[in-house]
Design an enzyme around this catalytic site. Sequence first.
Site, PDB file in Angstrom:
ATOM      1  N   LYS A  46      16.452 142.847  79.857  1.00 28.06           N
ATOM      2  CA  LYS A  46      15.439 143.201  78.928  1.00 28.06           C
ATOM      3  C   LYS A  46      15.652 144.776  78.459  1.00 28.06           C
ATOM      4  O   LYS A  46      15.072 145.340  77.563  1.00 28.06           O
ATOM      5  CB  LYS A  46      14.093 143.341  79.583  1.00 28.06           C
ATOM      6  CG  LYS A  46      13.645 141.995  79.841  1.00 28.06           C
ATOM      7  CD  LYS A  46      13.293 141.223  78.691  1.00 28.06           C
ATOM      8  CE  LYS A  46      12.591 139.703  78.821  1.00 28.06           C
ATOM      9  NZ  LYS A  46      11.877 139.144  77.536  1.00 28.06           N
ATOM     10  N   SER A 273      14.195 133.586  87.538  1.00 22.37           N
ATOM     11  CA  SER A 273      14.887 132.768  86.462  1.00 22.37           C
ATOM     12  C   SER A 273      16.321 132.349  86.311  1.00 22.37           C
ATOM     13  O   SER A 273      16.993 131.727  85.632  1.00 22.37           O
ATOM     14  CB  SER A 273      14.289 133.618  85.318  1.00 22.37           C
ATOM     15  OG  SER A 273      14.888 135.051  85.091  1.00 22.37           O
TER      16      SER A 273
END
Length: 311
Positions: A46, A273
């Site tokens: 991110k 994830s």
Amino acid sequence: MLPRVFADATSAIGGTPVVELARMRDVLGGTVYLKLEMMNPGGSKKDRIALRMIDDAKLRRGTPVVELTSGNTGTGLAIVCAARGLPFTAVMSAGNSRERRIMMEALGATVELVPQAPGSQPGRVSGADLALVEARKKQLAAAMSAYVPDQFGNRSNVLAHEEGTGPELWRDVGANMDAFVDFVGSAGTFVGIARCLKPKGIRCYAVEPAGAPVLAGGSVSNANHPIQGGGYAFKPPLWDASLADGFLTVTGEEAQRWTRLLARHEGIYAGYSTGANLAGASRLLREGQAKAVAVLANDTGMKYLSTELWG
């Protein structure tokens, strides 16, 4: 080789290495190339979108920034905003791991925690929880006259991966892979990388939690799962179904198992994830739908020390 010296931490974002998981080839059922996004300054992929969204906005120094986050985008924004002289407020569900809040605050961000929706489980952020965070974000942004990056609707999210992560994967792995697998959150990673790789003949598969396969057209039976940062049981505004060659579902237990195997066999300490990505890749390999799969290690396991993943 001469050392590389950067002007600030934002210049160190991107250019992450790829590891072939040779020690896990048998258990995976084939070859997986893992791009280590936890090696970005904020410990996740991110950082890339934080940098792109802020720089594309061309904000004046001192402009307040407010954003909804599960912690990783917020950490990236805290780093970028510190470097650009922008006060930053992160709005996050109380269901996310406390390590994320601590890290953002250490980086100078103000963190606004929003209580979870009735019936939600700590450590498992649902779409209902996210809706409460969104509402609080809008309140704060209006009160502060702040810029809102809006990672779920900002095209810069996609461009960060279409022009950065995807080309890096192609440069480093190229035609050695025949598939790309990604657990979908805001959809920026999947859409951006797929736009880069699909024209080159690489098949792209979206991963969803087993209880909420909404992108594949399924129904929601359990929106509470431990895979933080995605699987929110709704179609993100950035989602582009035409880029998906198929869909894979993963349980929280599978994501946990593969994350732990990665640490034990390869010495790579990641989060949920990443395990979800590996579970999806292994399914493709074992079903004979691919021979070599590229995935991202989305973030570091250091952000999950208080969760059941490593607890």
